[in-house]
Write an enzyme that holds these catalytic residues in place. Structure first.
Site, PDB file in Angstrom:
ATOM      1  N   GLU A  25     -11.125  -3.505  -3.083  1.00  0.00           N
ATOM      2  CA  GLU A  25     -11.047  -2.353  -3.576  1.00  0.00           C
ATOM      3  C   GLU A  25     -10.229  -2.760  -4.932  1.00  0.00           C
ATOM      4  O   GLU A  25      -9.623  -3.521  -5.472  1.00  0.00           O
ATOM      5  CB  GLU A  25      -9.298  -2.625  -2.849  1.00  0.00           C
ATOM      6  CG  GLU A  25      -9.475  -2.552  -1.400  1.00  0.00           C
ATOM      7  CD  GLU A  25      -8.343  -2.917  -0.241  1.00  0.00           C
ATOM      8  OE1 GLU A  25      -6.889  -3.289  -0.893  1.00  0.00           O
ATOM      9  OE2 GLU A  25      -8.437  -4.034   0.680  1.00  0.00           O
ATOM     10  N   HIS A  67      -9.721   2.596   0.142  1.00  0.00           N
ATOM     11  CA  HIS A  67      -9.910   1.538   1.353  1.00  0.00           C
ATOM     12  C   HIS A  67     -11.041   1.515   2.283  1.00  0.00           C
ATOM     13  O   HIS A  67     -10.677   1.441   3.746  1.00  0.00           O
ATOM     14  CB  HIS A  67      -8.042   1.464   1.621  1.00  0.00           C
ATOM     15  CG  HIS A  67      -7.901   0.205   1.680  1.00  0.00           C
ATOM     16  ND1 HIS A  67      -8.383  -0.667   3.261  1.00  0.00           N
ATOM     17  CD2 HIS A  67      -7.169  -0.643   2.136  1.00  0.00           C
ATOM     18  CE1 HIS A  67      -7.874  -2.166   3.410  1.00  0.00           C
ATOM     19  NE2 HIS A  67      -7.600  -2.071   1.886  1.00  0.00           N
ATOM     20  N   HIS A 105       1.272  -1.350  -0.398  1.00  0.00           N
ATOM     21  CA  HIS A 105      -0.086  -0.386  -0.075  1.00  0.00           C
ATOM     22  C   HIS A 105       0.749   0.998   0.019  1.00  0.00           C
ATOM     23  O   HIS A 105       0.498   2.574   0.530  1.00  0.00           O
ATOM     24  CB  HIS A 105      -0.910   0.386   1.308  1.00  0.00           C
ATOM     25  CG  HIS A 105      -2.090  -1.181   1.333  1.00  0.00           C
ATOM     26  ND1 HIS A 105      -2.252  -1.790  -0.350  1.00  0.00           N
ATOM     27  CD2 HIS A 105      -2.795  -0.985   1.871  1.00  0.00           C
ATOM     28  CE1 HIS A 105      -3.305  -2.207   0.343  1.00  0.00           C
ATOM     29  NE2 HIS A 105      -3.645  -2.707   1.745  1.00  0.00           N
TER      30      HIS A 105
HETATM   31  C1  GLA Z   1      -5.247  -5.013   2.025  1.00  0.00           C
HETATM   32  C2  GLA Z   1      -4.669  -6.028   2.649  1.00  0.00           C
HETATM   33  C3  GLA Z   1      -4.512  -6.403   3.418  1.00  0.00           C
HETATM   34  C4  GLA Z   1      -5.037  -5.468   4.607  1.00  0.00           C
HETATM   35  C5  GLA Z   1      -5.304  -4.792   4.306  1.00  0.00           C
HETATM   36  C6  GLA Z   1      -5.259  -3.579   5.629  1.00  0.00           C
HETATM   37  O1  GLA Z   1      -6.518  -4.889   1.821  1.00  0.00           O
HETATM   38  O2  GLA Z   1      -4.792  -7.204   1.471  1.00  0.00           O
HETATM   39  O3  GLA Z   1      -4.030  -7.262   3.630  1.00  0.00           O
HETATM   40  O4  GLA Z   1      -3.172  -4.812   4.668  1.00  0.00           O
HETATM   41  O5  GLA Z   1      -5.451  -4.104   3.512  1.00  0.00           O
HETATM   42  O6  GLA Z   1      -4.981  -4.376   6.607  1.00  0.00           O
END
Ligand code: GLA
Length: 366
Positions: free
Chosen positions: A331, A194, A120
């Site tokens: 997402e 997100h 991220h």
């Molecule tokens: C995304 C990732 C997860 C986690 C979330 C936040 O969805 O794929 O593994 O990191 O973000 O915690």
């Protein structure tokens, strides 16, 4: 805490937008909170910090309004550590194996902030920076336009990347997220939003009773480090089959290696190809409240994440704490680890090109 109501525009039944400034202890960095609102009672609040959507209020089938987005009551809480609640994710959403990739035979090393992976956007991704924000109100929509300049080598990524994210709330209850970016050097990009949703409006209840449909015949199976193996795995006859409505909980506890690796669903689905630019990628309905959310996108993938790491350490808005599976994320994005996977659609952005992408969240009742 200082709240100043800076602007409010509302002509007749137009969607409107309000702005509030919240002083922080940081020099020149106030949190600005924007409120988009339409005449159906839909309200979306967001911050210039991380482009974070802090709340989404929508009516249920009896007209009762509730907040369906996880987050905090106090905007300053978002300055502390949290699991990307409501945030814009970039420069590269999801994982990059080893945090490394190469472009034109040059190797780049990004921060490793998730086991052995980059996740991220790194240590200080787009979710943690302050964006320049401007608000507008038009006949059928109100919007906030956010801009950020990510400098060359910020978090290890090459190129000065200029990025604009526009949040628009329409009079027909669609929250549109539009991304636009350009660079002065070849770089990589994978942007997403997100937000965690709980259509019940009750953050103490789990989302396992929500019915989900994902327009995908395949998903990307991952290795032990949650990096895609590269294969498109058919969803048929697996717990990943959401090709017709099924509750998220139905197969949640099935014995399945992929569910074990993700601690639940935390996988990218391969959206079925379509003739149209915007594809209905997923639909979620919550039978008890009647709330329905449709997700449209022009991106090739959608990560279903079922809040598996929520562990009751964060205080929920209405009291209580956020426990496992009290929210889900859809997402929309390019495929994880794409810079290292030649068979995945490219995430390279060249100078002179403009990256554009859109995702819509449409709220209704049934
Ligand atoms: C995304 C990732 C997860 C986690 C979330 C936040 O969805 O794929 O593994 O990191 O973000 O915690």
């Amino acid at each position: 805490m200082l709240f100043i109501l800076v602007a409010s525009c509302n002509k007749n039944d137009r969607p409107k937008v309000d702005k509030m400034v919240i002083a922080t202890s940081m020099k020149d960095q106030n949190i600005e909170q924007y409120k988009l609102e339409n005449s159906n009672g839909v309200v979306v609040e967001l911050l210039n910090l991380g482009g974070i959507i802090t709340s989404i209020k929508t009516p249920d089938s009896s007209g009762k309004i509730a907040d369906i987005a996880l987050g905090f009551d106090d905007p300053k809480k978002y300055l502390e550590s949290h699991p990307y609640f409501g945030a814009i994710i970039g420069r590269f959403g999801n994982r990059i194996a080893g945090g490394s990739f190469s472009l034109d035979n040059k190797d780049y090393q990004l921060a490793v902030n998730n086991g052995s992976n980059h996740l991220h956007g790194g240590i200080k991704g787009f979710d943690k920076v302050f964006w320049d924000a401007k608000s507008f109100s038009a006949i059928n929509a109100s919007r906030v336009v956010l801009h950020y300049l990510s400098k060359h080598m910020e978090e290890g990524y090459p190129g000065n990347l200029s990025i604009t994210v526009t949040y628009t709330l329409t009079s027909d209850d669609i929250l549109k997220v539009r991304y636009e970016a350009s660079t002065d050097q070849k770089t990589i990009i994978n942007l997403t939003q997100h937000s965690y949703f709980n259509l019940s409006g009750d953050f103490a209840s789990q989302i396992l009773d929500h019915e989900l449909m994902i327009n995908a015949d395949a998903f990307l199976a991952v290795d032990e480090n949650q990096i895609p193996t590269g294969a498109h795995t058919a969803v048929a006859q697996t717990p990943f089959d959401f090709s017709s409505f099924k509750t998220i909980g139905k197969d949640f506890n099935a014995e399945n290696k992929q569910l074990e690796i993700g601690n639940g669903y935390d996988h990218c689905f391969v959206i079925n190809p379509s003739e149209t630019a915007m594809v209905e990628a997923a639909v979620v309905q919550h039978p008890k409240s009647g709330r329905v959310m449709k997700v449209f996108t022009d991106q090739p993938g959608v990560q279903l994440y079922t809040g598996n790491f929520l562990d009751n350490t964060l205080t929920a808005k209405n009291g209580g704490t956020y426990g496992p599976q009290t929210g889900f994320c859809l997402e929309t994005q390019h495929f994880p680890d794409a810079p290292n996977q030649p068979n995945f659609p490219t995430t390279t952005l060249n100078p002179g090109e403009t990256f554009t992408s859109e995702t819509w969240f449409q709220f209704s009742v049934k």
